[in-house]
Structures are given as C-alpha cells and as structure tokens.
Design an enzyme around this catalytic site. Structure first.
Site, mmCIF file in Angstrom:
data_model
loop_
_atom_site.group_PDB
_atom_site.id
_atom_site.type_symbol
_atom_site.label_atom_id
_atom_site.label_comp_id
_atom_site.label_asym_id
_atom_site.label_seq_id
_atom_site.Cartn_x
_atom_site.Cartn_y
_atom_site.Cartn_z
ATOM 1 N N SER A 113 32.837 52.598 61.609
ATOM 2 C CA SER A 113 32.051 52.373 60.401
ATOM 3 C C SER A 113 30.743 51.645 60.740
ATOM 4 C CB SER A 113 32.888 51.602 59.373
ATOM 5 O OG SER A 113 32.242 51.554 58.130
ATOM 6 N N HIS A 143 38.482 57.220 55.389
ATOM 7 C CA HIS A 143 37.568 56.512 56.295
ATOM 8 C C HIS A 143 38.303 56.060 57.556
ATOM 9 C CE1 HIS A 143 33.793 54.626 57.166
ATOM 10 N NE2 HIS A 143 34.188 53.381 56.950
ATOM 11 N N ASP A 152 33.737 57.552 62.200
ATOM 12 C CA ASP A 152 33.252 57.617 60.823
ATOM 13 C C ASP A 152 32.169 56.567 60.564
ATOM 14 O OD1 ASP A 152 33.497 59.331 58.618
ATOM 15 O OD2 ASP A 152 34.401 57.749 57.430
#
Length: 460
Positions: free
Chosen positions: A163, A257, A187
């Site tokens: 992330s 996610h 991601d």
C-alpha cells in the site's frame, strides 16, 4: 517464619529464572501495537527497523536505536529484504508480518528488516499518513548508506512495500537513481497517488526490477501499471472469498487490498505457481486471447511473487517497459488455478451460442470442475472456438472428461451441438499431453462423459 520462608523461596525461583534467560531475550523488540484511541488523537512519526536473520529469527533487533546491538546480526554480504507496511487506521500490527518474515528466512538467510512506522501510519486522517511516507524513506536511506559504507551493494537491496509502503519503496529507489536491486509493490495505495507524475509515486525506474500486484484497483489500490510487470489477479478487483457487502464490516474494506500480501506469501511457500498471462485486458484473458508466452521462451509465462525476477531480463528489455498480466485465483491459500485451453471444432449448420461446463476426473477418482459462464461462446460450422478453462485442482493423469452445453435459456427448443473435435490443452503444465475426443453430439443441459485419447499429430 513459614511466611518468610515462602517469600525467600519465590525470590530464589525468580533469580534462577533470570539467570537462565539470555541477554538477547531481554533485548527483543516487537512491532508497535497501538489502538483506535491512538488513531483518533494521532501519533508522531517514530520508526523501528526490526532486523530478523536466521541467527535471531524470533528476537528482532531495532537498527534505528542509538548504539543498537542489532548490527552484530546484520551481515552486509547477505541480501537484505525490507518489508514496509502501509496505512494502519486502527493501530494494530499487520496480521501477516510474522508469517512473511518466517517464509523469507525459510528460503534463505536474508537480512529481513521490518520497517515499523506504525507511529505515523496510525491515524484516522489518511493524508497525514501519506505525508509521512517521504520521511520514512529518508530514514531508510540513512540505514542503507550505513550498510553501503560497510560493504553492502545496492544490487542486494530488495524492498517489498504494501500500500503506502510501495510508494515509500519508490521514494527510496529514486534517491539512488533506480540502482537498488528490486522493488515489489503489493497493491500500491491509490488515494492521493492516482494520476500523480512518476516522481511522486512508485515507478518502474525506481529499481533495476519493479514488479507490482494489483488487487483492489476500484478501492484502496492504484489502477494503472507502475512496474516492469503488473499482475492483476481476478482483474484487480473483487477477490474471491472477500465480502461483497458492507455488512461484513472492516473486512469489506480491507480484504481485497490485503489479498496482494497473501498471494505474495503463497509464492514464498512454493506450493504452486500463480501463473500470469500477458494481455491487454482482463476480458481478453477471460475469452482466451492471451495464452501465448512465446516472447519469454525458453521460460514459461511469468509467475507472481518472489520468483517473478526470473523473467527480469525479458521484461526490462521491452521498450517501453510495461507488461500487464492477468489470471484468476481460488478463494483460499494457495490460491492457484490450473489453466487449460478448450478447443471446439463444430459442424452444426447453424451458429450456436452458449456456455460450457467441463469436469476432469483423475485415475484416483478426484474430480475438478470449470464453469465457463462469464461470457457466452459462439460456435460456427468448421471454425475453431477456443475457451479458457480454470480448475481449482491439478489432476496429473486425466482418465475421464465430462462436458455440458447450455444456452442459458429456460424457454424455447433444446439445441444440439455437433462436435467434430474437442481438444484439451494444458497451459499451466505445458509438458503434459494434449487430449482429444472426436465426432460426438452434445445435447443441451445433458452431461456427456467420455474417455479422452491422445490427439492425432495432425491436429495438434
């Protein structure tokens, strides 16, 4: 008197326990554990650089401490893996941290450094966490500079960023003009980074090799390609097994996610390969337009995860760089699907449209099924129709195949599909035999089972 004897006994036991405990045990550091209260009031940035090696697999040493004794475990001749988490809205440690550290050390004696910036990532204000990413990158640069002064090389630096951590990795890479060995972005965060120029986000120029996994492009993740290769499992959205409604609570927001991390961890276990098929779009992949990986010969199609760098030489030579790879996964670990091409040559005089369900049965009785029901197939006389079939199980020796044809209509006449030849081609394990069946008729909604035979050479 008796009470005094009792307390003296307790004191003696305590002393013996303390003598039996090693110095190292007393100096172990753990990942910062915060809570929602910390997120509401906010946290100032404080970073721990938690080092694990095979010498201290269960006792992290903080390399960001003054006069840290952890440097005695840091061997700069080893490859160093940095694991960098992302936004932490509730303050809890990532549930996958211990697992990924263990899996790395199972593979090789790395320096595994968990970048704990939970104080700084824990906040209800996402933009505050995003603003700290460059500060974390500065701290990492100081450590890497220290390692370089002791003889480490940039080639040996591997950053795995989740992330916001993916963009932190990119910022570190930019400080070394893209000379670090590898960055894997799991991601990469989308909010506040979507549409930004390369200098403000992860980019393929940030390392010698950059591979990216996208699992939540319609939510918390970054949609566009960022690396030398970008993998889009299940098209990058709506991961199997994740909640579909907000009634599931926080899992609804984070499951897609986080799936990128679990797919990566699965690759470290090496139970099976998550094979990606280079393609322009997920739809093209689904209808079977993208199963040719001749550009990577003598290698097969690229695989997601730790071993993706085997395809590095092929991928970085592309001009411009940038390969998108699509594939579907199962809902649970190890997530693998096993791909086959299903080719039909029909001789029905009228064009038929419909859906195919295929089952494979092995010699030992195991059965696996694939429903090709996302897009209808068109069957025209003497024209080959190719379909991509995906199975949850890998059956080595296929003894029987059953096929069902349906139009999906509940009214009107039932159709027949006259098949001149059906061919089953393995894609995941291309060294296995191609199987055929000739001259048969599929009655709509009636399952037909048969024993396949090796294809004639002229029909391969």
């Amino acid at each position: 008197m008796l009470l005094s004897f009792y307390f003296n006994g307790l004191l003696l036991v305590g002393c013996l326990l303390s003598w039996g405990r090693s110095d190292t045990e007393g100096q172990c550091h753990t990942f910062t554990d915060l809570n929602i209260h910390n997120a509401i009031i906010g946290t100032g940035l404080k970073v721990q650089l938690l080092l694990y090696t095979r010498e201290n697999p269960n006792c992290a040493q903080d390399l960001n401490e003054d006069n840290s004794t952890g440097f005695q475990y840091l061997n700069v001749t080893r490859k160093t893996v940095f694991i960098i988490h992302g936004y932490r809205p509730t303050g809890s440690p990532p549930v996958w941290i211990d697992d990924i550290v263990k899996k790395f050390l199972d593979i090789q004696d790395f320096n595994v450094i968990v970048v704990d910036w939970n104080r700084g990532a824990t906040t209800v204000l996402y933009h505050n966490a995003a603003a700290n990413t460059r500060k974390v990158a500065d701290i990492l640069k100081r450590l890497i500079d220290n390692m370089l002064s002791q003889g480490a090389t940039l080639d040996s630096v591997y950053m795995v960023g989740v992330s916001l951590g993916a963009h932190i990795s990119g910022f570190v890479g930019k400080m070394y003009n893209g000379s670090i060995g590898r960055i894997t972005g799991l991601d990469p965060a989308g909010p506040l980074f979507n549409g930004k120029p390369p200098e403000e986000r992860l980019h393929y120029t940030d390392a010698q090799f950059v591979d990216v996994v996208h699992t939540d492009i319609d939510g918390l993740g970054y949609k566009e390609s960022l690396g030398h290769i970008d993998f889009y499992p299940n098209g990058g959205t709506d991961q199997p097994g994740c909640p579909k409604t907000i009634l599931a609570g926080s899992e609804y927001f984070k499951c897609d996610h986080q799936r990128s991390v679990y797919l990566y961890i699965s690759s470290l276990k090496k139970n099976c390969d998550l094979v990606g098929f280079p393609c322009k779009s997920y739809r093209d992949y689904r209808i079977g337009n993208c199963t040719d990986c001749k550009e990577f010969l003598p290698l097969s199609c690229p695989v997601l995860g730790f071993y993706a760098d085997k395809w590095k030489d092929h991928l970085v030579e592309k001009n411009p760089p940038g390969t998108k790879a699509f594939f579907d996964t199962a809902a649970k670990d190890p997530f693998c699907k096993f791909h086959y091409y299903l080719d039909f040559m029909t001789w029905s005089s009228q064009t038929k449209r419909g859906y195919i369900t295929i089952k494979l049965k092995s010699l030992d009785g195991n059965v696996t099924e694939s429903k090709l029901d996302k897009d209808h197939a068109t069957f025209q006389q003497y024209k080959e129709t190719s379909l991509l079939a995906k199975f949850d199980q890998d059956l080595d020796q296929i003894s029987k195949i059953s096929v069902t044809f349906t139009t999906g209509s509940i009214i009107g006449p039932k159709y027949k599909l006259r098949v001149l030849r059906m061919r089953l081609r393995p894609l995941t394990n291309r060294d296995r035999p191609i199987l055929c069946r000739y001259d048969f008729v599929l009655l709509e909604n009636i399952e037909m089972e048969f024993i396949p035979i090796p294809c004639e050479d002229t029909n391969l």
